[in-house]
Design a protein around this motif. Structure first.
Motif, mmCIF file in Angstrom:
data_model
loop_
_atom_site.group_PDB
_atom_site.id
_atom_site.type_symbol
_atom_site.label_atom_id
_atom_site.label_comp_id
_atom_site.label_asym_id
_atom_site.label_seq_id
_atom_site.Cartn_x
_atom_site.Cartn_y
_atom_site.Cartn_z
ATOM 1 N N LYS A 1 0.828 -1.213 0.000
ATOM 2 C CA LYS A 1 0.000 0.000 0.000
ATOM 3 C C LYS A 1 0.866 1.268 0.000
ATOM 4 C CE LYS A 1 -3.981 -1.894 2.498
ATOM 5 N NZ LYS A 1 -4.778 -1.704 3.723
ATOM 6 N N ALA B 1 0.944 4.061 -2.933
ATOM 7 C CA ALA B 1 0.670 5.476 -2.656
ATOM 8 C C ALA B 1 1.719 6.361 -3.335
ATOM 9 C CB ALA B 1 0.634 5.723 -1.154
ATOM 10 N N MET C 1 1.029 6.368 -7.109
ATOM 11 C CA MET C 1 -0.178 7.116 -7.478
ATOM 12 C C MET C 1 0.073 8.612 -7.355
ATOM 13 S SD MET C 1 -2.503 4.914 -8.402
ATOM 14 C CE MET C 1 -4.237 5.281 -8.122
ATOM 15 N N GLN C 2 0.778 8.991 -6.268
ATOM 16 C CA GLN C 2 1.061 10.420 -6.093
ATOM 17 C C GLN C 2 1.991 10.936 -7.194
ATOM 18 O OE1 GLN C 2 2.290 10.231 -2.021
ATOM 19 N NE2 GLN C 2 0.147 10.019 -1.402
ATOM 20 N N PRO D 1 0.688 5.240 -12.139
ATOM 21 C CA PRO D 1 -0.128 4.131 -11.634
ATOM 22 C C PRO D 1 0.198 2.824 -12.324
ATOM 23 C CG PRO D 1 -1.404 5.439 -13.184
ATOM 24 C CD PRO D 1 -0.090 6.146 -13.012
ATOM 25 N N SER E 1 -9.395 6.747 -0.446
ATOM 26 C CA SER E 1 -8.044 7.029 -0.938
ATOM 27 C C SER E 1 -8.065 7.430 -2.410
ATOM 28 C CB SER E 1 -7.123 5.818 -0.761
ATOM 29 O OG SER E 1 -7.027 5.470 0.589
ATOM 30 N N TRP E 2 -8.469 6.497 -3.265
ATOM 31 C CA TRP E 2 -8.212 6.722 -4.694
ATOM 32 C C TRP E 2 -9.359 7.361 -5.440
ATOM 33 C CZ3 TRP E 2 -3.658 7.013 -3.824
ATOM 34 C CH2 TRP E 2 -2.949 6.058 -3.102
ATOM 35 N N LYS F 1 -8.483 9.551 -8.837
ATOM 36 C CA LYS F 1 -7.455 8.762 -9.532
ATOM 37 C C LYS F 1 -8.029 7.560 -10.279
ATOM 38 C CE LYS F 1 -3.589 10.715 -7.773
ATOM 39 N NZ LYS F 1 -2.624 11.428 -8.606
ATOM 40 N N MET F 2 -9.347 7.336 -10.175
ATOM 41 C CA MET F 2 -9.918 6.125 -10.769
ATOM 42 C C MET F 2 -10.961 6.452 -11.836
ATOM 43 S SD MET F 2 -8.282 3.899 -8.951
ATOM 44 C CE MET F 2 -8.983 2.347 -9.473
ATOM 45 N N PRO G 1 -7.022 2.682 -13.071
ATOM 46 C CA PRO G 1 -6.571 4.016 -12.679
ATOM 47 C C PRO G 1 -6.629 4.977 -13.864
ATOM 48 C CG PRO G 1 -4.936 2.325 -12.129
ATOM 49 C CD PRO G 1 -5.953 1.670 -13.001
#
Ligand code: GAL
Length: 437
Positions: A96, A100, A103-104, A108, A123-124, A129-130, A333
């Motif tokens: 995880k 993270a 993704m940041q 992705p 979170s996402w 982000k999705m 993503p």
């Protein structure tokens, strides 16, 4: 004159550039690999027919199901390569954090393992982000193929953001049948019966409860099950919805009871992971293990133990008729270069064939309602029935009940409680963390 030379220079540079581009694309057309001009990002996100699957399913008891799914995908899509990018560590302990960072950094993976519920939504999805998958669900006629409760867990504001591959149950005890028989122990249904059995086992020199909390989520999992038993499903949900405080006296009672269970675990619990603790039950050194039913996959497929011969199972005492839901899901993503390839993987994962290849090895039951029960052993069949007939609640330890921020703090508080056993401190830590939910 200078201007003319400069113009010619620009023309030559442009011509060379165009030539380079066209040779690259003709190379692609010929099917040749050409890495020229690609950036150095590790994400494998260039559109070259590769799908990177990010998860924490590596090693014993974890990866068999995923490998079966990948094999099925490769049979159906020989032209799309799979990059199995798994990061070890139970419950995503390490994965995880890696996810993270990626993704940041807008890097992705093509698709990644994420629990339905807050881990996905807070979170996402909240970070935008999705990709929403509503049309994808409609096109594939999946809307009535997954239980409504699961679709709700992977939805936010009317949009669906991922596809569940499985349903694990978290409020299960597995036990060594021989050890129970040798000690004349009946399956306990209440906490009182459980403690009576634990005393008997301890007197006989057997470790009553196996624990491996090298990663503290395994202890958090015990605590959430005690909480469920104390509060019942409605108030358990209210606790994580912030409608009941962690200073409710029943939470303190749950902490006391959790502490009491810890009196019966193996001394070396802090140096074992979940598989190591499961081995204690497998070899008869310990009698019982509370673990999500990936432990069933581990017992049956990795240790070759037989369900209901070598090991049995029962609902965590005081939680019969309730089902701690843990669902592993995969989505799309934003910013992935080859979404169509990724969708091909998601289609295999969502199919009956995919789910029936994955779940019997993983120990979970299929998320789809139309899978084939005959592909599952008695544990799987019983769990499918239990899922239909139980009150469903989201797991904290596995990301569904609360945000990652709260879970991180809860895991830390549990970790401290396991060594200090200070109920007041524990409750205080949970109360302070609650705003993060
Ligand atoms: C859970 C996950 C399971 C299993 C387990 C142990 O969070 O949902 O699929 O992998 O962790 O790592």
């Amino acid at each position: 004159m200078k201007k003319k030379i400069f113009g010619l220079f620009i023309f030559v540079v442009l011509a060379l550039f165009i030539a380079a581009c066209s040779s690259e694309s003709s190379g692609d057309a010929d099917g040749k690999t050409d890495d020229a001009g690609k950036d150095n990002s590790e994400g494998g996100s260039d559109s070259k027919g590769e799908v990177e699957i990010f998860s924490w399913w590596t090693g014993a008891g974890e990866e068999d199901g995923l490998l079966a799914l990948i094999e099925l995908f490769e049979e159906k899509n020989p032209d799309i390569a799979i990059d199995n990018a798994a990061v070890s560590g139970g419950a995503g302990t390490n994965a995880k954090a890696v996810l993270a960072t990626r993704m940041q950094g807008n890097d992705p993976p093509s698709t990644f393992q994420v629990h339905g519920g807050e881990e996905l939504n807070k979170s996402w999805v909240a970070a935008d982000k999705m990709e929403p998958l509503n049309d994808f669900y409609e096109e594939n006629e999946w809307m009535d193929k997954f239980p409504e409760e699961l679709i709700d867990l992977v939805s936010s504001d009317g949009n669906i953001y991922s596809i569940p591959v499985n349903i694990h149950r978290g409020n299960v005890f597995f036990y060594n049948i021989q050890v129970f028989e040798d000690n004349g122990i009946e399956v306990p249904t209440t906490m009182d019966e459980f403690f009576a059995a634990a005393d008997k086992l301890q007197e006989a020199g057997t470790i009553p409860v196996a624990l491996g909390d090298k990663e503290s989520w395994t202890a958090t999992q015990i605590f959430e099950n005690v909480l469920l038993g104390k509060l019942g499903p409605d108030d358990y949900k209210k606790l994580f919805a912030g409608e009941i405080g962690f200073d409710d006296p029943r939470v303190a009672e749950a902490a006391e009871q959790f502490g009491k269970i810890l009196d019966y675990v193996n001394e070396d619990h802090a140096s074992r992971n979940w598989q190591d603790s499961a081995q204690l039950v497998a070899n008869g050194e310990a009698a019982m293990l509370n673990m999500g039913d990936w432990a069933k996959g581990y017992f049956a497929n990795d240790l070759d133990l037989e369900t209901n011969v070598d090991f049995g199972y029962f609902a965590f005492p005081d939680t019969d008729g309730e089902f701690q839901v843990i669902t592993d899901t995969f989505g799309l993503p934003k910013g992935v270069d080859n979404p169509d390839d990724v969708k091909e993987f998601l289609k295999v994962l969502a199919s009956v064939e995919g789910q029936d290849a994955f779940n019997p090895l993983k120990g979970s039951i299929p998320a789809r309602i139309d899978a084939d029960p005959e592909k599952y052993d008695q544990y799987g069949k019983d769990t499918m029935e239990d899922f239909k007939n139980s009150r469903l609640v989201p797991s904290l330890a596995h990301g569904s009940a609360a945000s990652e921020g709260f879970l991180t703090k809860a895991n830390q508080a549990v970790n401290i409680f396991v060594t200090q056993r200070d109920v007041d401190n524990f409750i205080q830590a949970l109360v302070s963390a609650a705003p993060e939910m």
